[in-house]
Design an enzyme around this catalytic site. Structure first.
Site, PDB file in Angstrom:
ATOM      1  N   GLY A 382       0.832  -1.193   0.000  1.00 42.46           N
ATOM      2  CA  GLY A 382       0.000   0.000   0.000  1.00 42.46           C
ATOM      3  C   GLY A 382       0.863   1.238   0.000  1.00 42.46           C
ATOM      4  N   VAL A 387       2.661  -5.522   2.925  1.00 40.62           N
ATOM      5  CA  VAL A 387       1.853  -6.337   3.831  1.00 40.62           C
ATOM      6  C   VAL A 387       2.223  -7.804   3.636  1.00 40.62           C
ATOM      7  CG1 VAL A 387      -0.476  -6.957   4.576  1.00 40.62           C
ATOM      8  CG2 VAL A 387      -0.029  -4.667   3.645  1.00 40.62           C
ATOM      9  N   ASP A 492     -10.931   7.783   3.134  1.00 38.63           N
ATOM     10  CA  ASP A 492     -10.376   7.180   1.910  1.00 38.63           C
ATOM     11  C   ASP A 492     -11.142   5.900   1.570  1.00 38.63           C
ATOM     12  OD1 ASP A 492      -8.775   6.851  -0.276  1.00 38.63           O
ATOM     13  OD2 ASP A 492      -7.023   6.128   0.828  1.00 38.63           O
TER      14      ASP A 492
END
Length: 634
Positions: A382, A387, A492
């Site tokens: 991201g 991740v 977001d």
């Protein structure tokens, strides 16, 4: 007889589970000592309800507490203590003679116990330390030798009063009964293996007493052996006939479409589920029967549980068969069809689903030791970092996000993470904690097997019907409704920031994270990475965020779902989108969306924020469409 009272008196007990002492800690109770146990009850004349009981064989020390009354805000000024296992019960008597009688008699009854203390604490455990020796560990060894035969002053105790000698039987309660919330019986809905010494493990179906509601996510509880510790609040339900959460056949967060998916997957005659209807406070039984379809497949019938008028309220599915509770109604129809297409045979409920996530791995545990983490394969990346799939203490599958150096306002985020951990809902990706003592910082969250919703939609193009897509939207809406009720703004929201687990439940992720990103292109409305296509005019013009700006973004997410993952305004650049939206242009109606569904999207795109609905209103509207017959067909 062993159950005959040796002593019985209204005394006051102190709950010492709360962090600070106040009058709320003191409860009047009817104490009863027998040959086997020390028990205490609500002392109301019309009803004697047991609040707690300690087996005498487990008691390790009974002794007076040296206090002088300075730290005692209740009206009984003579305290004594009962140490059992690793716990201490403080009891306050109205007179010196009363206290002497209880201490002497209990010492006589426990003198042959195996685990009598050699040392004890003569003063209170008070707000995090022992007042006698200032040790800050609750289980710290005692600091004064314990005399099993005399009191702390080493003087002989007076004789036990005559049987007609009673003490304090007419005390007025210190607090109204409504304040006595700290001890109630609950039933475990799932197994829970405590990860920290202060946790209490749960066995599904077991009964426990709530000692303290520490916060909305964690309770302190006691099991039937007298052991106490912290438990996750979403793993238990109150033991009341009217509380459906305790039953295996009830699923609160299952809508009509998901109920049908579960029942068809099971494919057994009489499979059923009881769920909350779109109209709050009402319930529906969804029932599967192979006899309903002529093509060899099964059919599903949805029965609304109805209530009789008048008092007392009764419940029914078929008019001739009414019951005092929904539980009784279900039990009856498990043995008798009585007007239903078939009897209720196989519940599809909690036993078929994994246990829910907890708000952190234990109570107030937000800092995670990196050595407890095992790093596995990379599963995504991201704006802030990579991740990876991982394991915590080889027990829990987790997602571990390593924050790139310089990608975030780290110190601000770490403080916010303590707040974000307390946000816990079945439709939010749970934050378990952070590793903040080294660099890079790790953010540890619930792992979602199917990754982001955007990729999920694109990979299943042509395979998901309108009902399944709207069910996806409802999942997200319920998560956002919870954030809205918690006064938390996402900032977001989009399909890219929602994740899908192995049960195909969609959960909202990365809420509030946008505030801490340092990338100007991501946070500035002039930047190429700024989510202009998901933003309302007040955000890309004035950076004014609110729950109503999240509503606009949610409307775009609905559009993403019903286009199966297309890019909004795909042929326009950001600056062109700003012009189009400002001039009143909106995204077109997707082919898979009915007019009713597109109407909901357009409500989200009202120019004035105050004209947009709330997430609570959206949840009701979407539920109504899902519950309706034929409203999902174009």
């Amino acid at each position: 007889m062993s159950d005959e009272p040796l002593l019985e008196e209204k005394l006051i007990k102190r709950s010492q589970q709360k962090r600070r002492m106040s009058p709320l800690n003191y409860k009047e109770r009817l104490f009863v000592l027998t040959k086997n146990s020390l028990s205490y009850y609500d002392g109301r004349a019309e009803k004697k309800f047991q609040r707690g009981s300690i087996e005498l064989s487990r008691i390790r020390c009974v002794e007076v507490v040296k206090d002088e009354g300075v730290l005692n805000p209740c009206q009984n000024k003579y305290p004594f203590q009962v140490v059992h296992n690793t716990n201490t019960l403080y009891v306050f008597t109205p007179s010196h003679n009363s206290r002497s009688a209880w201490v002497q008699r209990m010492k006589e009854e426990i003198r042959d116990n195996r685990e009598i203390l050699t040392k004890f604490h003569p003063q209170f455990w008070w707000e995090g330390e022992w007042l006698c020796c200032r040790q800050e560990e609750k289980q710290a060894p005692g600091c004064e030798e314990y005399n099993p035969f005399g009191d702390a002053s080493r003087k002989p105790l007076p004789p036990i009063p005559a049987e007609d000698g009673t003490y304090g039987r007419h005390l007025q309660p210190l607090l109204p009964e409504a304040c006595d919330y700290d001890e109630e019986t609950v039933v475990a809905l799932y197994d829970f293996e405590g990860s920290e010494p202060h946790d209490l493990s749960l066995v599904k179906g077991g009964e426990y007493v709530i000692v303290e509601r520490c916060d909305v996510n964690w309770y302190k509880a006691r099991n039937q052996d007298g052991e106490e510790g912290y438990i996750p609040s979403n793993y238990v339900a109150e033991k009341e006939s009217g509380n459906l959460a305790q039953f295996a056949w009830y699923s609160k967060h299952v809508n009509r479409n998901k109920a049908e998916e579960l029942l068809r997957k099971e494919d057994k005659e009489g499979t059923f589920i009881v769920r909350e209807s779109s109209t709050r406070g009402t319930y529906t039984v969804s029932l599967y029967s192979k006899s309903m379809a002529g093509n060899g497949g099964g059919g599903i019938k949805h029965y609304r549980i109805r209530e009789t008028k008048g008092s007392p309220k009764q419940f029914y599915l078929a008019g001739k068969h009414v019951f005092q509770s929904i539980a009784e109604l279900i039990t009856y129809h498990q043995h008798n069809a009585a007007g239903l297409v078939t009897r209720l045979r196989y519940p599809v409920g909690k036993q078929d689903r994994s246990a829910p996530s907890t708000a952190g791995f234990s109570y107030e545990k937000w800092e995670i030791n990196p050595s407890d983490l095992t790093f596995m394969k990379e599963v995504g990346s991201g704006q802030a970092g990579v991740v990876r799939l991982g394991m915590w203490r080889a027990q829990h599958k987790v997602a571990i996000k390593a924050i790139k150096q310089g990608a975030m306002f780290e110190e601000d985020f770490i403080e916010e993470a303590k707040v974000m951990m307390k946000l816990s809902h079945p439709k939010l990706v749970q934050l378990y904690g952070v590793c903040s003592q080294q660099r890079p910082i790790y953010i540890v969250t619930e792992f979602m097997e199917h990754g982001c919703l955007l990729d999920f939609l694109r990979s299943r193009r042509g395979c998901m019907g309108a009902a399944s897509l709207l069910s996806v939207c409802l999942d997200v809406c319920e998560g956002m409704q919870y954030l809205e009720s918690s006064s938390f703004i996402h900032r977001d929201l989009g399909a890219r920031n929602c994740l899908v687990n192995d049960a195909l439940v969609v959960k909202v992720s990365d809420f509030g994270m946008a505030r801490y990103i340092l990338d100007d292109q991501y946070t500035s409305s002039l930047g190429s990475k700024f989510p202009v296509k998901w933003s309302p005019p007040e955000v890309f013009n004035f950076c004014k965020y609110s729950s109503k700006s999240d509503i606009w973004s949610y409307g775009v997410l609905m559009w993403e779902a019903f286009t199966e993952g297309r890019m909004p305004f795909e042929h326009s650049d950001n600056h062109e989108v700003v012009t189009l939206v400002t001039e009143g242009h909106r995204l077109y109606r997707p082919k898979l969306a009915t007019e009713a569904i597109y109407d909901i999207m357009q409500m989200c795109w009202q120019e004035r924020p105050e004209d947009r609905p709330s997430f609570s209103q959206l949840c009701l509207m979407i539920s109504d469409v899902l519950e309706g017959d034929g409203t999902l067909a174009n």
